[in-house]
Design a protein around this motif. Structure first.
Motif, PDB file in Angstrom:
ATOM      1  N   GLU A  34       0.837  -1.197   0.000  1.00 34.09           N
ATOM      2  CA  GLU A  34       0.000   0.000   0.000  1.00 34.09           C
ATOM      3  C   GLU A  34       0.872   1.247   0.000  1.00 34.09           C
ATOM      4  O   GLU A  34       1.984   1.239   0.521  1.00 34.09           O
ATOM      5  CB  GLU A  34      -0.896  -0.017   1.244  1.00 34.09           C
ATOM      6  CG  GLU A  34      -1.880   1.124   1.341  1.00 34.09           C
ATOM      7  CD  GLU A  34      -2.748   1.011   2.580  1.00 34.09           C
ATOM      8  OE1 GLU A  34      -3.960   0.833   2.428  1.00 34.09           O
ATOM      9  OE2 GLU A  34      -2.198   1.088   3.692  1.00 34.09           O
ATOM     10  N   LEU A  35       0.363   2.295  -0.607  1.00 38.11           N
ATOM     11  CA  LEU A  35       1.042   3.580  -0.639  1.00 38.11           C
ATOM     12  C   LEU A  35       0.159   4.601   0.074  1.00 38.11           C
ATOM     13  O   LEU A  35      -1.044   4.643  -0.140  1.00 38.11           O
ATOM     14  CB  LEU A  35       1.293   3.986  -2.091  1.00 38.11           C
ATOM     15  CG  LEU A  35       2.000   5.314  -2.386  1.00 38.11           C
ATOM     16  CD1 LEU A  35       2.737   5.191  -3.720  1.00 38.11           C
ATOM     17  CD2 LEU A  35       1.006   6.461  -2.478  1.00 38.11           C
ATOM     18  N   SER A  88      -4.585  10.095   1.678  1.00 37.30           N
ATOM     19  CA  SER A  88      -5.138   9.142   0.709  1.00 37.30           C
ATOM     20  C   SER A  88      -4.267   7.895   0.646  1.00 37.30           C
ATOM     21  O   SER A  88      -3.083   7.923   0.990  1.00 37.30           O
ATOM     22  CB  SER A  88      -5.232   9.781  -0.679  1.00 37.30           C
ATOM     23  OG  SER A  88      -6.094  10.895  -0.678  1.00 37.30           O
ATOM     24  N   LYS A  89      -4.866   6.800   0.211  1.00 37.16           N
ATOM     25  CA  LYS A  89      -4.130   5.539   0.088  1.00 37.16           C
ATOM     26  C   LYS A  89      -4.332   4.972  -1.317  1.00 37.16           C
ATOM     27  O   LYS A  89      -5.332   5.258  -1.976  1.00 37.16           O
ATOM     28  CB  LYS A  89      -4.599   4.538   1.143  1.00 37.16           C
ATOM     29  CG  LYS A  89      -4.338   4.993   2.573  1.00 37.16           C
ATOM     30  CD  LYS A  89      -4.786   3.951   3.585  1.00 37.16           C
ATOM     31  CE  LYS A  89      -4.489   4.431   5.011  1.00 37.16           C
ATOM     32  NZ  LYS A  89      -4.905   3.435   6.037  1.00 37.16           N
ATOM     33  N   ALA A  90      -3.368   4.165  -1.761  1.00 36.78           N
ATOM     34  CA  ALA A  90      -3.436   3.616  -3.112  1.00 36.78           C
ATOM     35  C   ALA A  90      -2.633   2.332  -3.191  1.00 36.78           C
ATOM     36  O   ALA A  90      -1.811   2.035  -2.316  1.00 36.78           O
ATOM     37  CB  ALA A  90      -2.905   4.634  -4.129  1.00 36.78           C
ATOM     38  N   ILE A 102      -6.067   4.616  -6.755  1.00 35.71           N
ATOM     39  CA  ILE A 102      -6.544   5.178  -5.492  1.00 35.71           C
ATOM     40  C   ILE A 102      -7.551   4.235  -4.837  1.00 35.71           C
ATOM     41  O   ILE A 102      -8.532   3.818  -5.473  1.00 35.71           O
ATOM     42  CB  ILE A 102      -7.197   6.566  -5.704  1.00 35.71           C
ATOM     43  CG1 ILE A 102      -6.235   7.513  -6.437  1.00 35.71           C
ATOM     44  CG2 ILE A 102      -7.620   7.157  -4.369  1.00 35.71           C
ATOM     45  CD1 ILE A 102      -4.952   7.789  -5.701  1.00 35.71           C
ATOM     46  N   THR A 103      -7.294   3.893  -3.567  1.00 37.56           N
ATOM     47  CA  THR A 103      -8.201   3.007  -2.821  1.00 37.56           C
ATOM     48  C   THR A 103      -8.937   3.718  -1.695  1.00 37.56           C
ATOM     49  O   THR A 103      -9.963   3.242  -1.222  1.00 37.56           O
ATOM     50  CB  THR A 103      -7.412   1.821  -2.218  1.00 37.56           C
ATOM     51  OG1 THR A 103      -6.374   2.335  -1.363  1.00 37.56           O
ATOM     52  CG2 THR A 103      -6.787   0.979  -3.322  1.00 37.56           C
ATOM     53  N   TRP A 111       7.103  12.484  -0.498  1.00 36.55           N
ATOM     54  CA  TRP A 111       5.745  12.787  -0.020  1.00 36.55           C
ATOM     55  C   TRP A 111       4.889  11.531  -0.023  1.00 36.55           C
ATOM     56  O   TRP A 111       3.678  11.595   0.143  1.00 36.55           O
ATOM     57  CB  TRP A 111       5.115  13.862  -0.902  1.00 36.55           C
ATOM     58  CG  TRP A 111       5.942  15.095  -0.995  1.00 36.55           C
ATOM     59  CD1 TRP A 111       6.490  15.620  -2.115  1.00 36.55           C
ATOM     60  CD2 TRP A 111       6.348  15.944   0.081  1.00 36.55           C
ATOM     61  NE1 TRP A 111       7.218  16.745  -1.813  1.00 36.55           N
ATOM     62  CE2 TRP A 111       7.140  16.966  -0.462  1.00 36.55           C
ATOM     63  CE3 TRP A 111       6.121  15.940   1.457  1.00 36.55           C
ATOM     64  CZ2 TRP A 111       7.711  17.977   0.305  1.00 36.55           C
ATOM     65  CZ3 TRP A 111       6.687  16.943   2.224  1.00 36.55           C
ATOM     66  CH2 TRP A 111       7.453  17.937   1.647  1.00 36.55           C
ATOM     67  N   LEU A 112       5.522  10.384  -0.247  1.00 32.90           N
ATOM     68  CA  LEU A 112       4.806   9.112  -0.299  1.00 32.90           C
ATOM     69  C   LEU A 112       5.386   8.160   0.742  1.00 32.90           C
ATOM     70  O   LEU A 112       6.595   8.106   0.948  1.00 32.90           O
ATOM     71  CB  LEU A 112       4.931   8.479  -1.687  1.00 32.90           C
ATOM     72  CG  LEU A 112       4.616   9.379  -2.890  1.00 32.90           C
ATOM     73  CD1 LEU A 112       4.923   8.637  -4.180  1.00 32.90           C
ATOM     74  CD2 LEU A 112       3.170   9.817  -2.865  1.00 32.90           C
ATOM     75  N   LYS A 113       4.512   7.398   1.397  1.00 32.94           N
ATOM     76  CA  LYS A 113       4.926   6.360   2.335  1.00 32.94           C
ATOM     77  C   LYS A 113       4.481   5.011   1.780  1.00 32.94           C
ATOM     78  O   LYS A 113       3.412   4.894   1.183  1.00 32.94           O
ATOM     79  CB  LYS A 113       4.285   6.571   3.714  1.00 32.94           C
ATOM     80  CG  LYS A 113       4.750   7.828   4.434  1.00 32.94           C
ATOM     81  CD  LYS A 113       6.165   7.669   4.945  1.00 32.94           C
ATOM     82  CE  LYS A 113       6.569   8.862   5.801  1.00 32.94           C
ATOM     83  NZ  LYS A 113       7.956   8.754   6.268  1.00 32.94           N
ATOM     84  N   PHE A 114       5.300   3.987   1.977  1.00 36.34           N
ATOM     85  CA  PHE A 114       4.991   2.666   1.468  1.00 36.34           C
ATOM     86  C   PHE A 114       4.888   1.672   2.627  1.00 36.34           C
ATOM     87  O   PHE A 114       5.707   1.690   3.532  1.00 36.34           O
ATOM     88  CB  PHE A 114       6.071   2.209   0.479  1.00 36.34           C
ATOM     89  CG  PHE A 114       6.220   3.121  -0.709  1.00 36.34           C
ATOM     90  CD1 PHE A 114       5.491   2.901  -1.863  1.00 36.34           C
ATOM     91  CD2 PHE A 114       7.070   4.219  -0.672  1.00 36.34           C
ATOM     92  CE1 PHE A 114       5.615   3.741  -2.961  1.00 36.34           C
ATOM     93  CE2 PHE A 114       7.203   5.068  -1.754  1.00 36.34           C
ATOM     94  CZ  PHE A 114       6.470   4.830  -2.903  1.00 36.34           C
ATOM     95  N   ARG A 115       3.878   0.804   2.579  1.00 33.58           N
ATOM     96  CA  ARG A 115       3.671  -0.183   3.631  1.00 33.58           C
ATOM     97  C   ARG A 115       3.752  -1.576   3.017  1.00 33.58           C
ATOM     98  O   ARG A 115       3.338  -1.797   1.871  1.00 33.58           O
ATOM     99  CB  ARG A 115       2.324   0.025   4.333  1.00 33.58           C
ATOM    100  CG  ARG A 115       2.128   1.454   4.824  1.00 33.58           C
ATOM    101  CD  ARG A 115       0.881   1.594   5.663  1.00 33.58           C
ATOM    102  NE  ARG A 115       1.080   1.063   7.009  1.00 33.58           N
ATOM    103  CZ  ARG A 115       1.642   1.768   7.996  1.00 33.58           C
ATOM    104  NH1 ARG A 115       2.055   2.999   7.783  1.00 33.58           N
ATOM    105  NH2 ARG A 115       1.800   1.238   9.182  1.00 33.58           N
TER     106      ARG A 115
END
Length: 386
Positions: free
Chosen positions: A31-32, A61-63, A83-84, A109-113
């Motif tokens: 997920e981002l 927001s998440k994607a 986009i989720t 500006w993006l986080k990754f899980r």
């Protein structure tokens, strides 16, 4: 005897392969999360002349990642996402939209899980692997005329640069008066912090800025009307050094790993265990009342961001930095209070104690009930360890 040895070798090999597969899987991007307002584009082109901005994706927001393309500038990637979930804020973006966004490790500006819902500390590895699977060529050496570098990257704030207000903003103020004013205030704050650090290098630069300058980070952020995100906290190195430390990462991971399905009434005990597992405390804090965590943690070197010089910056749990220990109490002295560890910046994560929640304790049924009865809970501690 030989059969036993063969069986042992086969078993050991399978275990090692399983562990390796798990390690590889943990680096996969599940997920981002958008940690700032980011332009969603129709193609992987990020030059000033590009006219491909579809909409602005709001913070929170998440994607899911569709594909990845490595850009010419080292550490930069174009990431196509679906986009989720939409964060708060007006936007033409809709759930299900597929857009291209820009990632640069210098200004992420993006986080990754990953698959275990943990933040990837070095997402470049996963992005590079995804890029290789897509057949992208190796990056060429950067140059002064490198067209793959988004001009917005040089700007200091995602909310008015690559995040944009629907276009490419400039330092000369073409974004509009409100954005210009906010940019000017940011520059004043940064300069005050730098000047104070140069004059008193042995002092805490943040405290020096708060006491020696009329306009400081502290003053400016106390007057703000937006949620403190990781970007805003970057102007307070003591806070970000704590939040981005390996001890905080271990503490959060331990808290999430040991959580129960629901509240057990032993929130402080679980928080103590997580802090010990992460190495943030040398010995288990005493006492059983969560509201005493402020006193207990100060005894072990923590500071309270509800005190000066930070007092007034944190207006809600969402403002608290990643890894902070949040302490709550009510005017009803018979109540033990509550305590939680924040798992992410801003509104991007959750709160963990004896169980994991998307919302802070102040949004819980118990807190709402006490508020209705005229005895609302309040935050009395946002604890970090410098």
């Amino acid at each position: 005897m030989i059969k036993r040895l063969k069986t042992l070798l086969i078993t050991t090999s399978l275990m090692l392969l399983g562990a390796f597969a798990h390690a590889q899987e943990s680096d996969n991007i599940r997920e981002l999360v958008f940690n700032g307002r980011v332009n969603g584009r129709s193609s992987p082109e990020f030059t000033k002349a590009s006219r491909n901005i579809l909409s602005t994706v709001p913070t929170g927001s998440k994607a899911e990642v569709v594909t990845t393309t490595r850009m010419n500038s080292p550490g930069s990637y174009a990431v196509q996402v679906r986009i989720t979930k939409l964060g708060k804020g007006k936007s033409k973006t809709k759930v299900g939209d597929v857009v291209w966004v820009y990632y640069n490790k210098k200004n992420p500006w993006l986080k990754f899980r990953d698959g275990e819902d943990m933040e990837l500390q070095n997402p470049e590895n996963a992005l590079a692997e995804s890029s290789r699977k897509s057949g992208d060529p190796q990056p060429s050496p950067p140059s002064n005329e490198d067209k793959s570098v988004d001009p917005n990257e040089a700007m200091p704030d995602s909310a008015k640069t690559e995040a944009g207000m629907g276009g490419n903003c400039k330092l000369n103020g073409t974004c509009g008066s409100s954005e210009t004013n906010r940019n000017d205030l940011q520059n004043i704050a940064t300069k005050a912090l730098d000047d104070a650090a140069k004059k008193k290098p042995k002092e805490n630069s943040e405290i020096a800025a708060a006491t020696k300058s009329k306009k400081t980070n502290f003053d400016l952020y106390k007057k703000r009307k937006y949620t403190m995100t990781e970007h805003e906290w970057k102007n307070f190195p003591t806070v970000t050094n704590y939040s981005n430390s390996s001890k905080v990462a271990k503490t959060i991971k331990a808290g999430v790993r040991n959580k129960e399905p629901h509240s057990t009434g032993w929130c402080y005990s679980y928080v103590k265990t997580a802090l010990q597992s992460g190495g943030l405390v040398k010995s288990r804090p005493p006492g059983g009342f969560a509201k005493n965590a402020v006193r207990d943690l100060k005894a072990q070197g923590f500071v309270n961001l509800m005190d000066e010089p930070y007092k007034g910056i944190i207006k809600s749990p969402d403002d608290a930095p990643k890894g902070a220990v949040l302490v709550y109490e009510t005017s009803d002295k018979r109540q033990a209070g509550d305590v939680q560890i924040k798992t992410e910046w801003g509104t991007n994560g959750g709160y963990v104690s004896d169980f994991l929640s998307d919302n802070s304790f102040l949004s819980s049924p118990k807190a709402r009930r006490f508020k209705a009865n005229g005895k609302p809970y309040r935050i009395i501690g946002v604890m970090i360890k410098p």
